[in-house]
Design a protein around this motif. Structure first.
Motif, PDB file in Angstrom:
ATOM      1  N   THR A 172     -10.129   7.298 -15.067  1.00  0.00           N
ATOM      2  CA  THR A 172      -8.453   7.138 -13.238  1.00  0.00           C
ATOM      3  C   THR A 172      -9.025   6.981 -12.496  1.00  0.00           C
ATOM      4  O   THR A 172      -8.297   6.132 -10.989  1.00  0.00           O
ATOM      5  N   SER A 187      -8.705   3.384 -12.300  1.00  0.00           N
ATOM      6  CA  SER A 187      -7.220   3.104 -11.478  1.00  0.00           C
ATOM      7  C   SER A 187      -7.004   3.147 -10.399  1.00  0.00           C
ATOM      8  O   SER A 187      -6.347   2.014  -9.093  1.00  0.00           O
ATOM      9  N   TYR A 188      -7.409   3.865  -9.599  1.00  0.00           N
ATOM     10  CA  TYR A 188      -6.819   4.440  -7.859  1.00  0.00           C
ATOM     11  C   TYR A 188      -7.223   3.604  -7.240  1.00  0.00           C
ATOM     12  O   TYR A 188      -7.070   2.626  -6.189  1.00  0.00           O
ATOM     13  N   ASP A 230      -5.747  -0.099  -7.940  1.00  0.00           N
ATOM     14  CA  ASP A 230      -3.801   0.263  -6.432  1.00  0.00           C
ATOM     15  C   ASP A 230      -4.565  -0.340  -5.081  1.00  0.00           C
ATOM     16  O   ASP A 230      -4.570  -0.926  -4.319  1.00  0.00           O
ATOM     17  N   SER A 276       7.936   2.513 -12.170  1.00  0.00           N
ATOM     18  CA  SER A 276       6.809   3.557 -12.469  1.00  0.00           C
ATOM     19  C   SER A 276       5.529   2.844 -11.732  1.00  0.00           C
ATOM     20  O   SER A 276       4.816   4.201 -11.560  1.00  0.00           O
ATOM     21  N   THR A 277       5.119   1.628 -11.653  1.00  0.00           N
ATOM     22  CA  THR A 277       3.802   0.854 -11.644  1.00  0.00           C
ATOM     23  C   THR A 277       3.881   1.187  -9.919  1.00  0.00           C
ATOM     24  O   THR A 277       2.998   1.509  -9.487  1.00  0.00           O
ATOM     25  N   ARG A 307       2.854   5.569  -9.362  1.00  0.00           N
ATOM     26  CA  ARG A 307       1.359   4.861  -9.199  1.00  0.00           C
ATOM     27  C   ARG A 307       0.642   4.687  -8.455  1.00  0.00           C
ATOM     28  O   ARG A 307      -0.161   5.244  -7.346  1.00  0.00           O
ATOM     29  N   SER A 359       1.333   6.753  -5.310  1.00  0.00           N
ATOM     30  CA  SER A 359       0.737   7.926  -5.275  1.00  0.00           C
ATOM     31  C   SER A 359      -1.155   7.765  -4.978  1.00  0.00           C
ATOM     32  O   SER A 359      -1.440   8.564  -4.915  1.00  0.00           O
ATOM     33  N   SER A 360      -1.140   6.297  -5.391  1.00  0.00           N
ATOM     34  CA  SER A 360      -2.661   6.062  -5.622  1.00  0.00           C
ATOM     35  C   SER A 360      -3.464   6.549  -3.773  1.00  0.00           C
ATOM     36  O   SER A 360      -3.783   7.215  -3.227  1.00  0.00           O
TER      37      SER A 360
END
Length: 308
Positions: A29, A32-33, A36, A75-76, A79, A82-83
């Motif tokens: 996770t 992933s942050y 981004d 959708s990406t 994300r 959000s990051s």
């Protein structure tokens, strides 16, 4: 605001430490942050090379989202946004900035696309295609039985430990997102294949000392990768002639959907999946209007009274 001349690299290091130590997020996770944030930093370096992080405003973030919208799905985009929100939340909390450039930006609109659900026949067909003449065949059968029996994430499957197995009680302990643990029931069939795999295959492996407690291992005696599980599942779906987009997550979604269709309540499914919010569980479910009407007719007191 703090007086500082911290670089992007150091800001990201501080943020990653916060995600790990304060929020208890997993390595995947956090990666992933950071992935981004890399995209956003590259945009800033190219478009606003001299700007300080505390001077980034809403207009700059909007221009970034507009630019990536040309080639990145909604959708990406959501994300990534959000990051960024979490990143600037942290900077504001730690007083590195005094204004939040993301808080009023709405997430891009996107359709809710639910994953495909496998039928019992398709699951059986995939399991039947496992080559049991190979040592990894018994392992793969035990893995698929466990995926479907317990509705696990692929990360939870590959990190499952022998010390997490409580077969006498009929449960396994799963460490999910944020290192939160939950007890999940396991079927007798999955238990049978795990025991066979442990007794007939795993114990003959030369196991790396770092992975002695990890249940599912590769032929080198180390932990399976996420990519390997994806490959195994994909190849079996092709062999079985399943004309759906199939991944390990498809088994998790099928697990939850089949439970719901057979009368399980959302709260129980939520606990087994390890969702913090019931809203997340509802997104997984194919709850159609016919099913909802049946529930009302069966359980609402006025409907019951009318039948009397």
């Amino acid at each position: 605001m703090r007086q500082n001349s911290i670089s992007w690299k150091n800001y990201r290091k501080l943020f990653n430490d916060y995600l790990k130590l304060e929020r208890g997020l997993s390595k995947n996770t956090i990666l992933s942050y950071d992935f981004d944030l890399t995209k956003f930093q590259q945009y800033i370096n190219n478009s606003y090379p001299a700007i300080k992080i505390e001077d980034i405003d809403e207009e700059i973030v909007r221009s970034f989202i507009y630019e990536i919208s040309e080639f990145i799905a909604p959708s990406t985009q959501s994300r990534i946004l959000s990051s960024l929100k979490s990143f600037f939340d942290f900077l504001l909390l730690e007083k590195y900035i005094v204004k939040h450039p993301v808080i009023f930006i709405e997430l891009p609109r996107q359709g809710r696309k639910l994953p495909d659900v496998l039928s019992m026949e398709e699951i059986d067909a995939m399991i039947a295609c496992i080559d049991m003449s190979k040592d990894e065949g018994m392992r793969n059968k035990a893995m698929l039985e466990t995926l479907y029996s317990c509705g696990l994430r692929v990360s939870e499957l590959i990190n499952l430990k022998i010390s997490d197995l409580y077969f006498e009680e009929g449960f396994i302990v799963i460490t999910g997102k944020g290192n939160k643990q939950r007890f999940v029931p396991i079927s007798e069939s999955a238990v049978k294949w795990i025991i066979l795999y442990k007794d007939e295959i795993r114990k003959h492996l030369k196991i790396d000392s770092s992975y002695e407690d990890v249940l599912f291992l590769n032929r080198r005696g180390t932990q399976l990768s996420r990519a390997m599980v994806f490959t195994i599942v994909k190849e079996l779906s092709i062999l079985a002639g399943v004309r759906k987009k199939v991944s390990p997550h498809t088994f998790r979604h099928s697990f939850a959907t089949h439970l719901l269709e057979n009368g399980a309540d959302l709260r129980s499914i939520q606990l087994m999946l390890g969702h913090e919010s019931i809203t997340t569980t509802e997104i997984y479910m194919h709850i159609d209007r016919k099913r909802l009407r049946e529930v009302v007719n069966q359980y609402h007191p006025w409907a019951v009274k009318d039948k009397a």
